[in-house]
Write an enzyme that holds these catalytic residues in place. Structure first.
Site, mmCIF file in Angstrom:
data_model
loop_
_atom_site.group_PDB
_atom_site.id
_atom_site.type_symbol
_atom_site.label_atom_id
_atom_site.label_comp_id
_atom_site.label_asym_id
_atom_site.label_seq_id
_atom_site.Cartn_x
_atom_site.Cartn_y
_atom_site.Cartn_z
ATOM 1 C CG ASP A 156 -1.800 1.230 1.278
ATOM 2 O OD1 ASP A 156 -2.792 1.269 0.530
ATOM 3 O OD2 ASP A 156 -1.499 2.154 2.056
ATOM 4 C CG ASP A 256 -4.912 6.563 3.946
ATOM 5 O OD1 ASP A 256 -3.886 6.125 3.415
ATOM 6 O OD2 ASP A 256 -6.030 6.460 3.399
#
Length: 345
Positions: A156, A256
């Protein structure tokens, strides 16, 4: 005993028969306050932090594109991705938007630039078990698998260290199934690097990753458990004795990507809240950056940010999903300048 039961029954009947107004007389009542309203109210513990609001800087699209992974190259171009369409964009210093990699199945989420100028892409692939890390030339040519999609990861985000290796997060798991983690790929083995080595395993959807300016502290966000991890390193893949802490537990959705500045401060994008939280080098919250419209439900999908090298200019990526305000890059000033980027040495 029988008389007592009869008396209690009669009292109950009398209460039921009372008018509704008498039932509620004097009852404490909850009321909405300004601090409570909106889809993402700021938690009480964070309302006293130094707070600024970023300003719009560039409208990427009228559509709600899932923007991610911003990095600056040596020429001052801002490179970033669109996850679900697979594109990689380049925004030039004079704000010309170009596509350097068209639609694809990589699902690119994180970017980092190698010291030789290649762009490394962390791709979520099928969002199950077939993600990858690939490298490409600055013009989008020469795609090369560094961590292949057969390795079983969901990369990611990623960050290079001063040796030319990189850390990447494995975006797998759920809040009750911690199958993700952080892995390191060393610079050995030529252009494809070494095999991934687990550094911080057993995480629930590992997301953001960054290094302190001296490269000795690894920072990680755990998306599904809402945690900030601070990891002291003895070497690239070895955690120092008693070297792991969780200095912060986030409230609400969801930490995030993260970035650090030259003073060692840590910036965490809050996905679903339209803001960025700022922490000092020990992981203590010290400030926050809000995005316009968040109080009415706009620009909440704040995913990532980047500080322009040589400045403290910060650019925050977000999208409005289906709420009508498209995909925007916002601008503000960070507490300190960008750290020395190992890829720019």
């Amino acid at each position: 005993m029988q008389r007592r039961l009869i008396a209690l029954a009669l009292a109950g009947c009398a209460w039921v028969a009372m008018p509704a107004a008498l039932h509620a007389a004097g009852a404490p009542a909850l009321e909405y306050t300004a601090e409570m309203r909106g889809p993402a109210p700021i938690p009480p513990a964070e309302q006293g932090l130094q707070t600024i609001t970023a300003t719009p800087w560039f409208k990427v699209s009228d559509d709600g594109l899932q923007l991610e992974g911003p990095v600056f190259d040596r020429a001052g171009n801002l490179i970033f991705t669109e996850v679900f369409g697979g594109k990689v964009f380049r925004l030039t210093p004079d704000k010309r938007l170009e596509t350097i990699l068209g639609e694809n199945a990589l699902a690119p989420a994180g970017l980092a630039i190698h010291r030789d100028g290649r762009i490394f892409i962390a791709g979520l692939g099928d969002f199950k078990d077939a993600g990858s890390v690939v490298a490409m030339n600055p013009d989008g040519s020469g795609l090369t698998a560094i961590v292949p999609d057969t390795a079983g990861f969901l990369p990611d985000d990623l960050v290079f260290d001063d040796k030319g290796g990189f850390y990447f997060t494995d975006f797998k798991g759920t809040s009750t199934d911690p199958t993700g983690g952080v892995y390191y790929v060393g610079p050995e083995g030529g252009e494809k690097g070494g095999e991934p080595v687990a550094v911080l395993p057993n995480l629930s959807v590992a997301n953001g990753v960054g290094l302190s300016p001296d490269g000795k502290t690894l920072w990680v966000t755990e998306f599904s458990k809402g945690l900030l991890h601070r990891v002291s390193l003895s070497d690239a893949t070895t955690i120092a004795p008693f070297g792991t802490t969780v200095p912060y537990h986030f409230t609400g959705p969801a930490p995030d990507s993260l970035r650090t500045d030259a003073d060692g401060n840590v910036y965490v994008a809050m996905y679903g809240q339209g803001r960025v939280l700022v922490f000092n080098p020990n992981g203590m919250p010290i400030a926050q950056i809000l995005l316009p419209g968040r109080e009415t439900g706009h620009n909440l999908r704040s995913t990532s940010m980047v500080i322009r090298p040589g400045t403290n200019d910060m650019y925050i990526l977000t999208n409005d999903w289906k709420a009508g305000e498209g995909s925007t890059i916002f601008h503000c000033k960070a507490l300190a300048a960008a750290p020395v980027d190992f890829s720019h040495r």
